[in-house]
Scaffold this motif. Structure first.
Motif, PDB file in Angstrom:
ATOM      1  N   ALA A 299      29.294 -14.590   3.749  1.00  0.00           N
ATOM      2  CA  ALA A 299      28.775 -13.631   2.906  1.00  0.00           C
ATOM      3  C   ALA A 299      28.153 -12.314   3.162  1.00  0.00           C
ATOM      4  O   ALA A 299      28.891 -11.360   3.018  1.00  0.00           O
ATOM      5  CB  ALA A 299      27.609 -14.373   2.393  1.00  0.00           C
ATOM      6  N   PHE A 300      27.689 -12.736   4.090  1.00  0.00           N
ATOM      7  CA  PHE A 300      27.572 -11.104   5.488  1.00  0.00           C
ATOM      8  C   PHE A 300      28.503 -10.647   5.654  1.00  0.00           C
ATOM      9  O   PHE A 300      29.263  -8.949   5.910  1.00  0.00           O
ATOM     10  CB  PHE A 300      26.913 -11.451   6.379  1.00  0.00           C
ATOM     11  N   GLU A 301      29.712 -11.863   5.824  1.00  0.00           N
ATOM     12  CA  GLU A 301      31.051 -10.696   7.394  1.00  0.00           C
ATOM     13  C   GLU A 301      31.483 -10.228   5.348  1.00  0.00           C
ATOM     14  O   GLU A 301      31.704  -8.929   5.676  1.00  0.00           O
ATOM     15  CB  GLU A 301      31.964 -11.490   6.923  1.00  0.00           C
ATOM     16  N   LYS A 302      31.769 -10.981   4.443  1.00  0.00           N
ATOM     17  CA  LYS A 302      32.507 -10.151   2.921  1.00  0.00           C
ATOM     18  C   LYS A 302      31.302  -8.292   2.792  1.00  0.00           C
ATOM     19  O   LYS A 302      32.186  -8.019   2.537  1.00  0.00           O
ATOM     20  CB  LYS A 302      32.249 -10.528   2.361  1.00  0.00           C
ATOM     21  N   LEU A 303      30.410  -8.626   2.848  1.00  0.00           N
ATOM     22  CA  LEU A 303      29.636  -7.128   3.057  1.00  0.00           C
ATOM     23  C   LEU A 303      29.650  -6.320   3.847  1.00  0.00           C
ATOM     24  O   LEU A 303      30.541  -4.810   3.530  1.00  0.00           O
ATOM     25  CB  LEU A 303      28.406  -7.255   2.781  1.00  0.00           C
ATOM     26  N   SER A 304      29.977  -6.842   4.874  1.00  0.00           N
ATOM     27  CA  SER A 304      30.416  -6.235   6.183  1.00  0.00           C
ATOM     28  C   SER A 304      31.846  -5.336   5.923  1.00  0.00           C
ATOM     29  O   SER A 304      32.133  -3.914   6.385  1.00  0.00           O
ATOM     30  CB  SER A 304      30.586  -6.749   7.366  1.00  0.00           C
ATOM     31  N   LEU A 305      32.735  -6.583   5.567  1.00  0.00           N
ATOM     32  CA  LEU A 305      34.443  -5.500   4.987  1.00  0.00           C
ATOM     33  C   LEU A 305      34.020  -4.523   4.039  1.00  0.00           C
ATOM     34  O   LEU A 305      34.558  -3.484   3.908  1.00  0.00           O
ATOM     35  CB  LEU A 305      34.602  -6.635   3.991  1.00  0.00           C
TER      36      LEU A 305
ATOM     37  N   GLN B 262      21.494  -6.843   4.093  1.00  0.00           N
ATOM     38  CA  GLN B 262      22.455  -5.632   3.100  1.00  0.00           C
ATOM     39  C   GLN B 262      22.540  -4.845   4.091  1.00  0.00           C
ATOM     40  O   GLN B 262      23.321  -3.769   3.798  1.00  0.00           O
ATOM     41  CB  GLN B 262      22.171  -6.123   1.569  1.00  0.00           C
ATOM     42  N   LEU B 263      20.901  -4.814   4.079  1.00  0.00           N
ATOM     43  CA  LEU B 263      20.931  -3.219   4.936  1.00  0.00           C
ATOM     44  C   LEU B 263      21.719  -2.788   5.846  1.00  0.00           C
ATOM     45  O   LEU B 263      22.074  -2.024   6.330  1.00  0.00           O
ATOM     46  CB  LEU B 263      19.301  -2.880   4.666  1.00  0.00           C
ATOM     47  N   LEU B 264      21.633  -3.344   6.856  1.00  0.00           N
ATOM     48  CA  LEU B 264      22.859  -4.200   8.065  1.00  0.00           C
ATOM     49  C   LEU B 264      24.022  -3.367   7.897  1.00  0.00           C
ATOM     50  O   LEU B 264      24.772  -3.503   8.926  1.00  0.00           O
ATOM     51  CB  LEU B 264      22.651  -5.126   8.273  1.00  0.00           C
ATOM     52  N   CYS B 265      24.249  -3.890   7.019  1.00  0.00           N
ATOM     53  CA  CYS B 265      25.886  -3.319   6.148  1.00  0.00           C
ATOM     54  C   CYS B 265      26.009  -2.056   5.313  1.00  0.00           C
ATOM     55  O   CYS B 265      26.838  -1.198   4.960  1.00  0.00           O
ATOM     56  CB  CYS B 265      26.198  -4.216   5.041  1.00  0.00           C
ATOM     57  N   ASN B 266      24.860  -1.348   5.465  1.00  0.00           N
ATOM     58  CA  ASN B 266      24.784  -0.567   5.308  1.00  0.00           C
ATOM     59  C   ASN B 266      25.417   0.106   3.709  1.00  0.00           C
ATOM     60  O   ASN B 266      25.967   1.340   3.114  1.00  0.00           O
ATOM     61  CB  ASN B 266      25.521   0.718   5.959  1.00  0.00           C
ATOM     62  N   LEU B 267      24.791  -1.298   2.427  1.00  0.00           N
ATOM     63  CA  LEU B 267      25.087  -0.499   1.088  1.00  0.00           C
ATOM     64  C   LEU B 267      24.468   0.663   0.700  1.00  0.00           C
ATOM     65  O   LEU B 267      23.536   0.618   1.251  1.00  0.00           O
ATOM     66  CB  LEU B 267      24.736  -2.313   0.626  1.00  0.00           C
ATOM     67  N   ASP B 268      24.713   0.815  -0.306  1.00  0.00           N
ATOM     68  CA  ASP B 268      23.979   2.821  -1.063  1.00  0.00           C
ATOM     69  C   ASP B 268      23.676   1.132  -2.303  1.00  0.00           C
ATOM     70  O   ASP B 268      22.478   2.186  -2.468  1.00  0.00           O
ATOM     71  CB  ASP B 268      25.458   2.601  -1.904  1.00  0.00           C
ATOM     72  N   GLU B 269      23.177   0.705  -2.571  1.00  0.00           N
ATOM     73  CA  GLU B 269      22.509  -0.513  -3.669  1.00  0.00           C
ATOM     74  C   GLU B 269      22.854  -1.880  -2.807  1.00  0.00           C
ATOM     75  O   GLU B 269      23.945  -2.535  -2.355  1.00  0.00           O
ATOM     76  CB  GLU B 269      23.256  -0.110  -5.221  1.00  0.00           C
ATOM     77  N   VAL B 270      21.261  -2.641  -3.187  1.00  0.00           N
ATOM     78  CA  VAL B 270      21.714  -4.216  -2.521  1.00  0.00           C
ATOM     79  C   VAL B 270      20.887  -4.716  -3.837  1.00  0.00           C
ATOM     80  O   VAL B 270      20.680  -3.811  -4.967  1.00  0.00           O
ATOM     81  CB  VAL B 270      20.196  -3.416  -1.854  1.00  0.00           C
ATOM     82  N   THR B 271      20.670  -5.983  -4.342  1.00  0.00           N
ATOM     83  CA  THR B 271      19.951  -6.773  -4.704  1.00  0.00           C
ATOM     84  C   THR B 271      19.124  -7.775  -4.427  1.00  0.00           C
ATOM     85  O   THR B 271      19.048  -7.648  -2.582  1.00  0.00           O
ATOM     86  CB  THR B 271      21.487  -7.366  -5.483  1.00  0.00           C
ATOM     87  N   ASP B 272      18.557  -7.943  -4.746  1.00  0.00           N
ATOM     88  CA  ASP B 272      17.363  -9.302  -3.546  1.00  0.00           C
ATOM     89  C   ASP B 272      17.737 -10.498  -3.804  1.00  0.00           C
ATOM     90  O   ASP B 272      17.248 -11.300  -3.299  1.00  0.00           O
ATOM     91  CB  ASP B 272      15.881  -9.509  -4.401  1.00  0.00           C
ATOM     92  N   GLY B 273      19.094 -10.475  -4.073  1.00  0.00           N
ATOM     93  CA  GLY B 273      20.055 -11.800  -3.739  1.00  0.00           C
ATOM     94  C   GLY B 273      19.396 -12.543  -5.051  1.00  0.00           C
ATOM     95  O   GLY B 273      19.650 -14.092  -4.825  1.00  0.00           O
ATOM     96  N   LEU B 274      18.561 -12.417  -6.032  1.00  0.00           N
ATOM     97  CA  LEU B 274      18.356 -12.935  -7.285  1.00  0.00           C
ATOM     98  C   LEU B 274      17.864 -14.374  -6.717  1.00  0.00           C
ATOM     99  O   LEU B 274      18.371 -15.649  -7.145  1.00  0.00           O
ATOM    100  CB  LEU B 274      19.543 -13.259  -7.903  1.00  0.00           C
ATOM    101  N   ILE B 275      17.080 -14.309  -5.126  1.00  0.00           N
ATOM    102  CA  ILE B 275      16.128 -14.942  -4.549  1.00  0.00           C
ATOM    103  C   ILE B 275      15.303 -16.785  -5.819  1.00  0.00           C
ATOM    104  O   ILE B 275      15.119 -17.832  -5.291  1.00  0.00           O
ATOM    105  CB  ILE B 275      15.265 -15.393  -3.358  1.00  0.00           C
TER     106      ILE B 275
END
Lengths: 341, 337
Positions: free
Chosen positions: B312-318, B56-69
């Motif tokens: 999922a990664f591509e969607k975040l990149s968008l 998620q950080l690779l996508c430069n998001l301002d807020e991330v989650t732990d993926g609710l793993i």
């Protein structure tokens, strides 16, 4: 033998096809566990390090073992056990043009499947279930159900990147499955089961289910079972009575028979196969438990309409667990039959 | 000038296609067979959470989650910590093809210690961006739990219990430093008459004086008809799924923007079809033109675990690509990796 005047519509259809079943027929939902050797072989073939011909041979051998086992246990309507299938979506998608096998997604717990993607117009490519069904049926005098995943579930459990509407996607899938059903009927399949676990996901879309079932069964003389599991049927139960099938296979053990009061309040004229074996539990039911349950079920469904089975496929159980579960099912049913005659 | 934040708002695929990305699945299998201890499996979970945060950080998001793993599903995660609740059979979760094990209240339920704070603390320790803490709301919990005891047969009784549970979890999250807490209520659009209960729950759950931001997330169902009523809820903002009744909801939001923050869930979390950057940007552009200087957040429509990992990664990149178009800067950010 049930008196002719007490025959359900479903029973009459079966008799007209020359199929005589005892009262309270026992069947399996579909999948049965694979022997370890077969699982390993499937893996090796998928990685390209094993000849697929050997896999086909082993799948047929496993099918034969399960047909004999079901006969030995006393099931009345058998299944081929789906030895050549991994799951009930991907295996169909691989055989239909227009689908691409997608990436892995989780369906529950630690279970995953490769969710197919519809990339272009779907078209028939090759037979879906005929070969294995025919192979199994040739081995036994008892009827073997042909089991297919229904078009609505195939649609709902795939990603759609081509069709503008779910309606047209469902319609094309229906056409492909109808071709399979016509071929099965032509080859003598007397009992055909359509698995639609997604049918109640979107009650607003029930007309898609109804239209597809109507088209699948149109003019086909076979006895049709519609199987559903793990969803809430209350919102669609009334509409389901219009479906052109003879039997509803309903999972109940897993959901603690929560649908039973509704079934009692709103009975059906169709035959009902009730899953009284929990396919997702390691615990082996006892004959006593099942006898109690069957007695309760008979208050909601007349004996001449009632079939008994596992909730859903047993492929996630060990072979020993599956055998024990089916064994106790047939034992309890046999005892209960004695009270009816 | 309008600031557009980009964020992930929920779960994330815990396995991918390559061997290393399958370690969660292997670890879980070993744990189920009792080949490894719970402690060892927790190590696996944490390493996967760390990897997901990194993606998620690779996508430069301002807020991330732990993926609710750590969550098997949005319901049982909270019920496993309750004495008096047992696990029963499988049921479909809302209208997805994901299934969960139904918790059943078998005796008067009593909550043990909260569980989210530790998960949050670990996630924050491995992230250089804020972690958005996510919790399932009391109505959605109550709607997915059965009861064998009369005193909890009514959904209103279960809502009361889960309100107390969620309140306790939130208190511990605030103590652990959570700045944004998202409460997921996907069941509310299916039972709009429950809105007064949800309002009452939120009034109890959200402390009067807090600097943390509370977001209500709604997804998987049409929302347009609920939009007006949502304005009365005591939260700072909403995350809205625009993929169910997108055009209608969008019109409703444009016509009556309200005063709360809006998270625009414009990226479909249930479809592998990639949205075009320009189409998404255009929707936000219209909003920005009508609401200048009003910040907003761009997100997926829901958690991403219903998609394969690569998708999922591509969607975040968008999300980043859309923001780059709408907020061009001297040094445009790019997706790393």
């Amino acid at each position: 033998m049930v008196k002719k005047s007490k025959l359900s519509q479903g029973q009459k259809r079966l008799i007209s096809m020359g199929t005589l079943l005892p009262i309270l027929p026992v069947t399996a939902a579909g999948s049965l566990p694979k022997h370890t050797e077969l699982v390993e072989l499937r893996y090796r073939v998928s990685k390209g390090v094993q000849n697929p011909l050997e896999l086909e041979r082993k799948e047929k051998l496993s099918t034969e073992v399960w047909v004999r086992q079901q006969e030995k246990m006393g099931l009345d309507v058998l299944v081929d056990g789906e030895m050549n299938r991994g799951d009930f979506i991907e295996c169909f998608a691989k055989k239909i043009n227009g689908f691409e096998v997608g990436g892995t997604v989780r369906c529950y717990g630690n279970r995953y499947y490769r969710k197919p993607v519809v990339r272009s117009r779907l078209e028939w490519k090759e037979p879906l279930v005929i070969d294995m069904w025919q192979y199994a049926q040739r081995m036994t005098h008892r009827p073997v159900k042909a089991v297919l995943t229904g078009p609505y579930t195939l649609m709902d459990w795939s990603f759609n990147e081509h069709y503008a509407s779910r309606e047209t996607l469902c319609r094309d899938l229906t056409a492909i499955l109808r071709k399979e059903i016509l071929a099965l009927a032509e080859l003598g399949a007397k009992i055909i089961q359509i698995d639609e676990p997604a049918l109640a996901s979107n009650p607003d879309e029930f007309s898609l289910v109804e239209d597809s079932i109507k088209e699948l069964t149109r003019g086909v003389k076979s006895y049709f079972i519609l199987r559903h599991c793990y969803g809430n049927l209350v919102p669609v139960w009334k509409k389901m009575q219009r479906l052109s099938v003879h039997n509803f296979h309903l999972e109940m053990a897993n959901s603690r028979y929560s649908f039973l009061p509704h079934l009692k309040k709103s009975p059906t004229a169709k035959d009902v196969t009730i899953g009284i074996i929990d396919s997702h539990s390691r615990t082996i039911e006892t004959p006593r438990q099942l006898l109690d349950i069957i007695r309760k079920l008979r208050l909601a469904v007349p004996a001449n309409q009632l079939w008994l089975a596992d909730d859903s496929g047993l492929k996630s159980r060990t072979i020993d667990e599956a055998i024990e579960k089916l064994q106790v099912l047939t034992e309890a049913t046999t005892k209960q039959r004695a009270h009816i005659h | 000038m309008t600031q557009i934040s980009i964020a992930n708002i929920g779960n994330y695929p815990r396995i991918g296609e390559d061997k290393d990305q399958q370690r969660y699945r292997r670890g879980f299998g070993h744990f189920e067979r009792k080949d490894i201890s719970a402690h060892a499996f927790r190590d696996v979970e944490q390493s996967v959470a760390q990897e997901i945060i990194r993606e998620q950080l690779l996508c430069n998001l301002d807020e991330v989650t732990d993926g609710l793993i750590g969550w098997q599903d949005p319901i049982s995660h909270f019920c496993k910590n309750v004495v008096g609740i047992e696990t029963a059979g499988l049921a479909r979760y809302l209208n997805t093809n994901f299934y969960y094990r139904v918790p059943v209240i078998v005796s008067k339920p009593r909550m043990k210690e909260p569980i989210l704070a530790k998960e949050f603390q670990f996630a924050q320790s491995v992230s250089n961006k804020p972690i958005r803490a996510v919790i399932t709301g009391p109505l959605t919990l109550a709607a997915h739990v059965a009861s064998d005891i009369k005193s909890f047969e009514k959904i209103s009784d279960r809502i009361k219990f889960f309100t107390a549970l969620v309140k306790k979890e939130i208190k511990s999250l605030l103590g652990a430093g959570a700045r944004t807490i998202q409460i997921d209520e996907p069941f509310l659009p299916l039972l709009p008459t429950a809105l007064p209960w949800v309002r009452k729950s939120l009034e109890e759950i959200i402390p009067e004086e807090t600097s943390a931001k509370f977001i209500l997330a709604l997804y998987f169902s049409p929302l347009a008809n609920l939009w007006d009523a949502l304005q009365t809820l005591p939260v700072q903002g909403f995350n809205l799924d625009f993929t169910s009744d997108g055009a209608k909801l969008y019109r409703a939001v444009l016509e009556k923007p309200g005063t709360k923050e809006i998270g625009f869930g414009l990226i479909d979390a249930r479809s592998t079809k990639m949205e075009t950057v320009e189409a998404v940007a255009q929707m936000l552009r219209r909003w920005m033109e009508r609401n200048p200087n009003r910040d907003c957040t761009l997100t997926p429509s829901a958690g991403l675990e219903l998609l394969p990992r690569n998708t999922a990664f591509e969607k975040l990149s968008l999300l980043l690509k859309v923001r780059n178009i709408l907020m061009p800067s001297a040094r445009p950010e790019t997706v790393h990796g």
